[in-house]
Design a protein around this motif. Structure first.
Motif, PDB file in Angstrom:
ATOM      1  N   GLY A  56      40.707  36.601 120.941  1.00 29.86           N
ATOM      2  CA  GLY A  56      40.776  36.788 122.389  1.00 29.86           C
ATOM      3  C   GLY A  56      40.093  35.684 123.177  1.00 29.86           C
ATOM      4  N   GLY A 123      39.274  44.299 122.930  1.00 31.01           N
ATOM      5  CA  GLY A 123      39.637  45.206 124.023  1.00 31.01           C
ATOM      6  C   GLY A 123      40.170  44.479 125.223  1.00 31.01           C
ATOM      7  N   VAL A 124      40.692  45.244 126.191  1.00 31.96           N
ATOM      8  CA  VAL A 124      41.302  44.591 127.363  1.00 31.96           C
ATOM      9  C   VAL A 124      40.240  44.230 128.408  1.00 31.96           C
ATOM     10  CG1 VAL A 124      43.601  45.580 127.105  1.00 31.96           C
ATOM     11  CG2 VAL A 124      41.868  46.868 128.352  1.00 31.96           C
ATOM     12  N   ILE A 142      39.574  51.775 120.937  1.00 35.32           N
ATOM     13  CA  ILE A 142      39.442  50.573 120.096  1.00 35.32           C
ATOM     14  C   ILE A 142      38.034  50.526 119.482  1.00 35.32           C
ATOM     15  CG2 ILE A 142      39.334  48.038 120.154  1.00 35.32           C
ATOM     16  CD1 ILE A 142      41.544  48.088 122.303  1.00 35.32           C
TER      17      ILE A 142
HETATM   18  N1  LIG Z   1      29.541  42.645 127.837  1.00 35.27           N
HETATM   19  C1  LIG Z   1      29.893  41.690 128.687  1.00 35.27           C
HETATM   20  O1  LIG Z   1      29.040  41.105 129.354  1.00 35.27           O
HETATM   21  C2  LIG Z   1      31.324  41.261 128.795  1.00 35.27           C
HETATM   22  C3  LIG Z   1      31.647  40.038 129.411  1.00 35.27           C
HETATM   23  C4  LIG Z   1      32.978  39.656 129.473  1.00 35.27           C
HETATM   24  C5  LIG Z   1      33.968  40.474 128.962  1.00 35.27           C
HETATM   25  N2  LIG Z   1      33.628  41.655 128.378  1.00 35.27           N
HETATM   26  C6  LIG Z   1      34.639  42.540 127.780  1.00 35.27           C
HETATM   27  O2  LIG Z   1      35.054  42.011 126.525  1.00 35.27           O
HETATM   28  C7  LIG Z   1      36.356  42.491 126.216  1.00 35.27           C
HETATM   29  C8  LIG Z   1      37.254  41.356 125.748  1.00 35.27           C
HETATM   30  O3  LIG Z   1      37.477  40.434 126.766  1.00 35.27           O
HETATM   31  P1  LIG Z   1      38.450  39.167 126.538  1.00 35.27           P
HETATM   32  O4  LIG Z   1      38.451  38.407 127.800  1.00 35.27           O
HETATM   33  O5  LIG Z   1      38.084  38.480 125.269  1.00 35.27           O
HETATM   34  O6  LIG Z   1      39.849  39.913 126.347  1.00 35.27           O
HETATM   35  P2  LIG Z   1      41.162  39.341 125.643  1.00 35.27           P
HETATM   36  O7  LIG Z   1      42.283  40.242 126.003  1.00 35.27           O
HETATM   37  O8  LIG Z   1      41.310  37.889 125.910  1.00 35.27           O
HETATM   38  O9  LIG Z   1      40.839  39.488 124.098  1.00 35.27           O
HETATM   39  C9  LIG Z   1      40.681  40.731 123.490  1.00 35.27           C
HETATM   40  C10 LIG Z   1      41.064  40.603 122.029  1.00 35.27           C
HETATM   41  O10 LIG Z   1      40.893  41.889 121.436  1.00 35.27           O
HETATM   42  C11 LIG Z   1      41.960  42.054 120.522  1.00 35.27           C
HETATM   43  N3  LIG Z   1      42.123  43.459 120.201  1.00 35.27           N
HETATM   44  C12 LIG Z   1      42.748  44.426 120.897  1.00 35.27           C
HETATM   45  N4  LIG Z   1      42.709  45.575 120.210  1.00 35.27           N
HETATM   46  C13 LIG Z   1      42.045  45.332 119.061  1.00 35.27           C
HETATM   47  C14 LIG Z   1      41.675  46.121 117.947  1.00 35.27           C
HETATM   48  N5  LIG Z   1      42.003  47.409 117.859  1.00 35.27           N
HETATM   49  N6  LIG Z   1      40.999  45.527 116.948  1.00 35.27           N
HETATM   50  C15 LIG Z   1      40.660  44.223 117.023  1.00 35.27           C
HETATM   51  N7  LIG Z   1      40.978  43.416 118.051  1.00 35.27           N
HETATM   52  C16 LIG Z   1      41.670  43.976 119.058  1.00 35.27           C
HETATM   53  C17 LIG Z   1      43.177  41.442 121.199  1.00 35.27           C
HETATM   54  O11 LIG Z   1      44.203  41.171 120.281  1.00 35.27           O
HETATM   55  C18 LIG Z   1      42.544  40.205 121.829  1.00 35.27           C
HETATM   56  O12 LIG Z   1      42.628  39.101 120.950  1.00 35.27           O
HETATM   57  C19 LIG Z   1      36.847  43.196 127.482  1.00 35.27           C
HETATM   58  O13 LIG Z   1      36.680  44.574 127.348  1.00 35.27           O
HETATM   59  C20 LIG Z   1      35.929  42.658 128.560  1.00 35.27           C
HETATM   60  O14 LIG Z   1      35.804  43.527 129.646  1.00 35.27           O
HETATM   61  C21 LIG Z   1      32.331  42.056 128.289  1.00 35.27           C
END
Ligand SMILES: NC(=O)c1ccc[n+]([C@@H]2O[C@H](COP(=O)([O-])OP(=O)(O)OC[C@H]3O[C@@H](n4cnc5c(N)ncnc54)[C@H](O)[C@@H]3O)[C@@H](O)[C@H]2O)c1
Ligand SMILES: O=C(O)C[C@H](O)C(=O)O
Length: 358
Positions: A56, A123-124, A142
């Motif tokens: 992701g 995750g999304v 997830i």
């Molecule tokens: N904690 C924080 O400070 C923080 C900061 C930024 C983003 N986030 C969160 O992180 C998450 C990911 O963000 P992103 O920008 O990388 O999203 P993204 O959509 O670019 O990437 C998510 C990845 O997860 C994968 N995925 C989906 N379902 C899965 C599963 N069951 N098993 C394994 N992989 C799976 C997808 O294929 C994708 O590659 C989001 O929920 C976002 O809100 C958290």
């Protein structure tokens, strides 16, 4: 012809390519233990780390940066899409960690077996107009499934949860581990490091300092008003006008939304998050190694407030979280912020617990 390093050339080449594609090993009838042990020569001693969601927006730069971390000897990249490409790409970096890719739920167990640290950015992400809680319906399931895999395959691993809404996904993980009988509250950490990274940056801008010299504790949780920067406790000690305090608090609380809006539908923070996640994962690994005084903010099972989870400064050690620090003296503005944060957090925590126990 026998080659130095064991095995003839054709076997050695087969082993190197299989190591990038676990399917090939499975087709050769190898067990998962053999899969674990089939390491390219040159892998340094160190920790085994898995990234779940490695393909992701966060996962890819996080994989890159973890491959550069000298404390990592084995790096497992798991996702439901595109891991062969990401793994092939990252594996060409001439650093010590050996990289293996795992694609799809049937390979989750192999991805997790033997890991010391599991980082979950699966995750999304948000789009403009959404709250982090709007991600709950997809991401809760997830995180639950991935944590069930952790319980089964690496119950002693430290778990870093990035997937939003962190205020609910961490309680979900705790319930999954409790149900499986593997719960160790010291090993479950919600990653709030990006809030600290942003706070250090924005405060440094206002004060005209190098951000690397600034340390702002950020407590509470990871969404809106639950993100509570304690500006009265920053290092180096500085005072702010009430306008500066209001501006900085609001900017730190809305940093994620600032990026979501700027990306205009293309996702949320990925690059700064990968940076923050690696900073945090590195702290966890230094703690595991036995380094002294490794202190970071994280959203953890806690008794610092009446809530069962709360973000505050924690000391990381060989067993994960070895000490959770109290909040220290708060000023009136921060006390009011704490009450707002706790009110919202209580609902998000409860939502996660009920999802996982229903
Ligand atoms: N904690 C924080 O400070 C923080 C900061 C930024 C983003 N986030 C969160 O992180 C998450 C990911 O963000 P992103 O920008 O990388 O999203 P993204 O959509 O670019 O990437 C998510 C990845 O997860 C994968 N995925 C989906 N379902 C899965 C599963 N069951 N098993 C394994 N992989 C799976 C997808 O294929 C994708 O590659 C989001 O929920 C976002 O809100 C958290
Ligand atoms: O804001 C988001 O949705 C992603 C993340 O939680 C962030 O703080 O950047």
């Amino acid at each position: 012809m026998k080659q130095h390093g064991g095995g003839d050339a054709s076997h050695r080449i087969a082993r190197i390519s299989a190591h990038l594609d676990p399917h090939k090993l499975q087709m050769e009838g190898k067990t998962s233990l053999e899969l674990q042990n089939c390491r390219a020569k040159g892998g340094s001693s160190g920790f085994k780390v898995a990234i779940l969601g490695a393909s992701g927006g966060i996962g890819q730069p996080l994989s890159l940066l973890m491959k550069m971390n000298p404390l990592v000897s084995v790096l497992h990249l798991y996702d439901v899409a595109n891991t062969p490409g990401v793994t092939s790409d990252v594996s060409h970096m001439d650093t010590g960690a050996v990289v293996r890719g795992f694609l799809g739920s049937q390979q989750l167990e192999n991805a997790l077996t033997g890991m010391d640290l599991v980082i979950i950015p699966a995750g999304v992400p948000r789009k403009p107009g959404m709250t982090r809680d709007d991600l709950f319906n997809i991401n809760a399931g997830i995180v639950k499934t991935l944590c069930e895999g952790i319980s089964k395959c690496c119950p002693d691993a430290i778990v870093n949860i990035i997937s939003n809404p962190v205020n609910s996904t961490v309680p979900i993980a705790a319930e999954v581990f409790k149900k499986a009988g593997t719960y160790d509250p010291k090993k479950l950490l919600g990653v709030t490091m990006l809030d600290v990274v942003r706070a250090n940056t924005f405060v440094a801008e206002v004060l005209g300092l190098d951000p690397r010299e600034v340390d702002v504790p950020v407590v509470g949780g990871h969404a809106g008003v639950t993100i509570l920067p304690l500006l009265s406790q920053i290092k180096p000690p500085c005072s702010f006008t009430s306008e500066e305090t209001a501006y900085l608090t609001s900017r730190i609380q809305n940093g994620g939304t600032e990026v979501v809006e700027a990306k205009a539908g293309a996702g949320s923070a990925t690059l700064s998050m990968a940076y923050a996640a690696v900073k945090f994962a590195d702290a966890c690994l230094r703690g595991l190694r036995g380094d002294a005084d490794v202190i970071k903010c994280a959203f953890v099972p806690s008794v610092v407030t009446e809530l069962p989870f709360f973000a505050s400064k924690v000391r990381l050690g060989r067993n994960g979280v070895e000490e959770i620090y109290t909040l220290g003296p708060l000023n009136e503005f921060e006390r009011a912020g704490l009450e707002m944060a706790k009110k919202e957090l209580a609902g998000s925590i409860e939502k996660g617990i009920s999802f996982a126990t229903k």
